[in-house]
Motif scaffolding. Structure first.
Motif, mmCIF file in Angstrom:
data_model
loop_
_atom_site.group_PDB
_atom_site.id
_atom_site.type_symbol
_atom_site.label_atom_id
_atom_site.label_comp_id
_atom_site.label_asym_id
_atom_site.label_seq_id
_atom_site.Cartn_x
_atom_site.Cartn_y
_atom_site.Cartn_z
ATOM 1 N N ALA A 124 42.837 40.136 38.815
ATOM 2 C CA ALA A 124 41.877 41.180 39.203
ATOM 3 C C ALA A 124 40.448 40.784 38.850
ATOM 4 O O ALA A 124 39.504 41.129 39.559
ATOM 5 C CB ALA A 124 42.247 42.498 38.519
ATOM 6 N N SER A 125 40.273 40.027 37.759
ATOM 7 C CA SER A 125 38.931 39.636 37.351
ATOM 8 C C SER A 125 38.282 38.713 38.370
ATOM 9 O O SER A 125 37.058 38.748 38.571
ATOM 10 C CB SER A 125 38.973 38.953 35.980
ATOM 11 O OG SER A 125 39.812 37.813 36.009
ATOM 12 N N THR A 126 39.095 37.874 39.045
ATOM 13 C CA THR A 126 38.559 36.994 40.081
ATOM 14 C C THR A 126 37.998 37.817 41.227
ATOM 15 O O THR A 126 36.861 37.601 41.685
ATOM 16 C CB THR A 126 39.656 36.046 40.596
ATOM 17 O OG1 THR A 126 40.146 35.267 39.511
ATOM 18 C CG2 THR A 126 39.121 35.123 41.683
ATOM 19 N N LEU A 127 38.792 38.759 41.710
ATOM 20 C CA LEU A 127 38.370 39.610 42.821
ATOM 21 C C LEU A 127 37.145 40.431 42.438
ATOM 22 O O LEU A 127 36.164 40.508 43.199
ATOM 23 C CB LEU A 127 39.517 40.524 43.237
ATOM 24 C CG LEU A 127 39.262 41.445 44.428
ATOM 25 C CD1 LEU A 127 38.952 40.637 45.673
ATOM 26 C CD2 LEU A 127 40.472 42.344 44.671
ATOM 27 N N ALA A 128 37.152 41.029 41.255
ATOM 28 C CA ALA A 128 36.026 41.862 40.826
ATOM 29 C C ALA A 128 34.756 41.040 40.671
ATOM 30 O O ALA A 128 33.659 41.477 41.042
ATOM 31 C CB ALA A 128 36.370 42.566 39.519
ATOM 32 N N THR A 129 34.885 39.819 40.121
ATOM 33 C CA THR A 129 33.721 38.955 39.933
ATOM 34 C C THR A 129 33.092 38.578 41.263
ATOM 35 O O THR A 129 31.863 38.637 41.440
ATOM 36 C CB THR A 129 34.129 37.684 39.176
ATOM 37 O OG1 THR A 129 34.606 38.036 37.880
ATOM 38 C CG2 THR A 129 32.954 36.729 39.036
ATOM 39 N N ILE A 130 33.930 38.199 42.234
ATOM 40 C CA ILE A 130 33.417 37.774 43.533
ATOM 41 C C ILE A 130 32.769 38.938 44.272
ATOM 42 O O ILE A 130 31.681 38.804 44.859
ATOM 43 C CB ILE A 130 34.544 37.127 44.356
ATOM 44 C CG1 ILE A 130 34.941 35.787 43.706
ATOM 45 C CG2 ILE A 130 34.129 36.926 45.809
ATOM 46 C CD1 ILE A 130 36.186 35.163 44.275
ATOM 47 N N LEU A 131 33.409 40.096 44.229
ATOM 48 C CA LEU A 131 32.837 41.258 44.900
ATOM 49 C C LEU A 131 31.533 41.703 44.235
ATOM 50 O O LEU A 131 30.564 42.042 44.919
ATOM 51 C CB LEU A 131 33.848 42.401 44.912
ATOM 52 C CG LEU A 131 35.047 42.222 45.846
ATOM 53 C CD1 LEU A 131 36.061 43.332 45.628
ATOM 54 C CD2 LEU A 131 34.601 42.188 47.302
ATOM 55 N N ALA A 132 31.503 41.694 42.906
ATOM 56 C CA ALA A 132 30.272 42.072 42.201
ATOM 57 C C ALA A 132 29.138 41.107 42.531
ATOM 58 O O ALA A 132 27.984 41.518 42.683
ATOM 59 C CB ALA A 132 30.525 42.105 40.699
ATOM 60 N N ASN A 133 29.481 39.831 42.669
ATOM 61 C CA ASN A 133 28.454 38.842 42.995
ATOM 62 C C ASN A 133 27.879 39.081 44.389
ATOM 63 O O ASN A 133 26.696 38.849 44.637
ATOM 64 C CB ASN A 133 29.039 37.438 42.908
ATOM 65 C CG ASN A 133 27.983 36.362 43.057
ATOM 66 O OD1 ASN A 133 27.007 36.338 42.326
ATOM 67 N ND2 ASN A 133 28.172 35.469 44.015
ATOM 68 N N ARG A 134 28.715 39.553 45.299
ATOM 69 C CA ARG A 134 28.232 39.830 46.649
ATOM 70 C C ARG A 134 27.399 41.104 46.703
ATOM 71 O O ARG A 134 26.468 41.219 47.513
ATOM 72 C CB ARG A 134 29.413 39.936 47.612
ATOM 73 C CG ARG A 134 30.124 38.600 47.810
ATOM 74 C CD ARG A 134 31.378 38.729 48.652
ATOM 75 N NE ARG A 134 32.067 37.441 48.762
ATOM 76 C CZ ARG A 134 33.240 37.262 49.339
ATOM 77 N NH1 ARG A 134 33.873 38.299 49.873
ATOM 78 N NH2 ARG A 134 33.793 36.070 49.387
ATOM 79 N N LEU A 135 27.702 42.063 45.832
ATOM 80 C CA LEU A 135 27.000 43.340 45.859
ATOM 81 C C LEU A 135 25.723 43.335 45.024
ATOM 82 O O LEU A 135 24.697 43.868 45.448
ATOM 83 C CB LEU A 135 27.939 44.457 45.369
ATOM 84 C CG LEU A 135 29.102 44.826 46.291
ATOM 85 C CD1 LEU A 135 30.060 45.764 45.586
ATOM 86 C CD2 LEU A 135 28.583 45.465 47.577
ATOM 87 N N VAL A 136 25.782 42.758 43.832
ATOM 88 C CA VAL A 136 24.633 42.822 42.914
ATOM 89 C C VAL A 136 24.392 41.455 42.269
ATOM 90 O O VAL A 136 24.425 41.317 41.040
ATOM 91 C CB VAL A 136 24.859 43.908 41.832
ATOM 92 C CG1 VAL A 136 24.711 45.296 42.423
ATOM 93 C CG2 VAL A 136 26.232 43.759 41.174
ATOM 94 N N PRO A 137 24.123 40.419 43.054
ATOM 95 C CA PRO A 137 24.002 39.076 42.482
ATOM 96 C C PRO A 137 22.866 38.922 41.479
ATOM 97 O O PRO A 137 23.021 38.242 40.460
ATOM 98 C CB PRO A 137 23.789 38.190 43.718
ATOM 99 C CG PRO A 137 23.255 39.110 44.770
ATOM 100 C CD PRO A 137 23.919 40.415 44.516
ATOM 101 N N ALA A 138 21.730 39.546 41.738
ATOM 102 C CA ALA A 138 20.600 39.390 40.820
ATOM 103 C C ALA A 138 20.894 40.033 39.469
ATOM 104 O O ALA A 138 20.572 39.477 38.414
ATOM 105 C CB ALA A 138 19.341 39.999 41.433
ATOM 106 N N LEU A 139 21.531 41.204 39.493
ATOM 107 C CA LEU A 139 21.901 41.849 38.238
ATOM 108 C C LEU A 139 22.941 41.027 37.488
ATOM 109 O O LEU A 139 22.892 40.931 36.256
ATOM 110 C CB LEU A 139 22.444 43.259 38.517
ATOM 111 C CG LEU A 139 21.396 44.329 38.821
ATOM 112 C CD1 LEU A 139 22.066 45.588 39.311
ATOM 113 C CD2 LEU A 139 20.558 44.606 37.579
ATOM 114 N N LEU A 140 23.858 40.422 38.230
ATOM 115 C CA LEU A 140 24.863 39.589 37.583
ATOM 116 C C LEU A 140 24.225 38.370 36.932
ATOM 117 O O LEU A 140 24.654 37.938 35.859
ATOM 118 C CB LEU A 140 25.921 39.170 38.611
ATOM 119 C CG LEU A 140 27.309 38.791 38.083
ATOM 120 C CD1 LEU A 140 27.878 39.849 37.150
ATOM 121 C CD2 LEU A 140 28.269 38.544 39.244
#
Length: 340
Positions: free
Chosen positions: A234-250
């Motif tokens: 699940a962490s892989t999926l969440a990381t990739i999706l978060a990177n697509r949605l909020v890359p600068a914040l990440l």
């Protein structure tokens, strides 16, 4: 007829755990790595489980050695059905503390090793118009983190190379398949033998999964290669999706947390690293599949189980998108709190 399966990086970690699963199937497994001790024990495990094994001491950075191993595989067991690229190495350090030779070596093994393996497999699969290649990727191939620039760069390169190759195979109408299994943090021996310039012992960014979770994902990807890629954990999926949605914040979040989250309070590993030579060469030591994080590693992954059942994937993606949105909001709060 048993499958003929070639696995690079088979002496330890994900490759070792994957080899065991194929041994349980009664497959003919060809084991590639630089370390003789781990390969020999892995071969005994496969044979005890009901399969047959062939050991090939191979540096995957050397295209000639990979080609010779592929020849030996087919001479021993017949046509290669599945080729799994898993071998890698890394350096844990800020970019400006990694030498040119070290950076080149990580790139040759972790990226060009996959290219060499894929070339050797395709040379044999394309004329027969059948076969499957699995690239063992990483969430870090889509979302890079600090202290692993060489590894992250190589994993990004694997994604680009594989996407290009996939379109070429589609253009040909080929029945050879290539897919990527994107991995989470996994409890492998690499964190005890990796070259590191960190003040503390390196660790995978939690949550950490056991190699068997990763191995089940690899085997499933090989059995169902029509999907472009699989997200394991699940962490892989969440990381990739978060990177697509909020890359600068990440970016800002990882700048604040990425150094400490990759280190433990354990003493730094001592002895030689496996960057240029296998660590089992002098002592004849087998390191097995697991690293030193058994107490904190998960033996199951809910998301990986869902991924093996296509009807549930859409729901998992919807949940993941919601989790990513939640993570984005949480990141905003943490970044703002850090700036305050």
């Amino acid at each position: 007829m048993p499958q003929t399966v070639v696995i690079t990086g088979a002496s330890a970690g994900i490759g070792r755990a994957t080899a065991r699963l194929y041994g349980k199937r009664g497959a003919d497994v060809v084991l590639l790595a630089r370390g003789r001790a781990g390969l020999d024990v892995a071969a005994k495990e496969i044979e005890a489980l009901g399969g047959r094994a062939l050991v090939q001491v191979t540096d995957t950075a050397d295209a000639g050695q990979v080609e010779a191993a592929a020849d030996a595989a087919e001479q021993a067991f017949g046509p290669i059905d599945v080729w799994i690229n898993c071998a890698f190495t890394s350096v844990f350090a800020p970019f400006d503390e990694i030498t040119a030779d070290e950076y080149e070596r990580v790139t040759k093994v972790t990226y060009l090793g996959f290219v060499n393996g894929t070339r050797a497999a395709l040379k044999r699969m394309l004329p027969r118009d059948r076969g499957t290649i699995v690239q063992v990727g990483s969430a870090l191939g889509e979302r890079a983190i600090p202290l692993q620039s060489a590894y992250c760069g190589a994993k990004h390169a694997i994604n680009g190379f594989t996407s290009s190759l996939r379109t070429e195979l589609l253009h040909r109408g080929s029945n050879v398949h290539v897919t990527v299994a994107q991995m989470p943090a996994v409890n492998t021996p690499q964190f005890s033998w990796v070259r590191s310039r960190l003040p503390k012992h390196p660790q995978p960014v939690p949550p950490i999964y056991q190699p068997e979770v990763a191995a089940r994902g690899v085997v499933h990807a090989a059995d169902h290669p029509r999907r472009k890629q699989y997200y394991i954990g699940a962490s892989t999926l969440a990381t990739i999706l978060a990177n697509r949605l909020v890359p600068a914040l990440l970016d800002r979040y990882l700048a604040r947390t990425g150094f400490d989250s990759q280190q433990t309070d354990l003493k730094p590993p001592s002895g030689e690293s496996n960057l240029f030579e296998p660590v089992d060469r002098p002592e004849g030591t087998d390191h097995g599949a697991h690293g030193v994080f058994d107490d904190s590693a998960h033996a199951r992954s809910f998301e990986a189980t869902l991924a093996r059942h296509p009807a549930a994937v859409a729901s998992a993606l919807a949940l993941g998108a919601g989790a990513a949105a939640t993570a984005g909001a949480a990141l905003r709060r943490r970044v703002r709190a850090g700036a305050a």
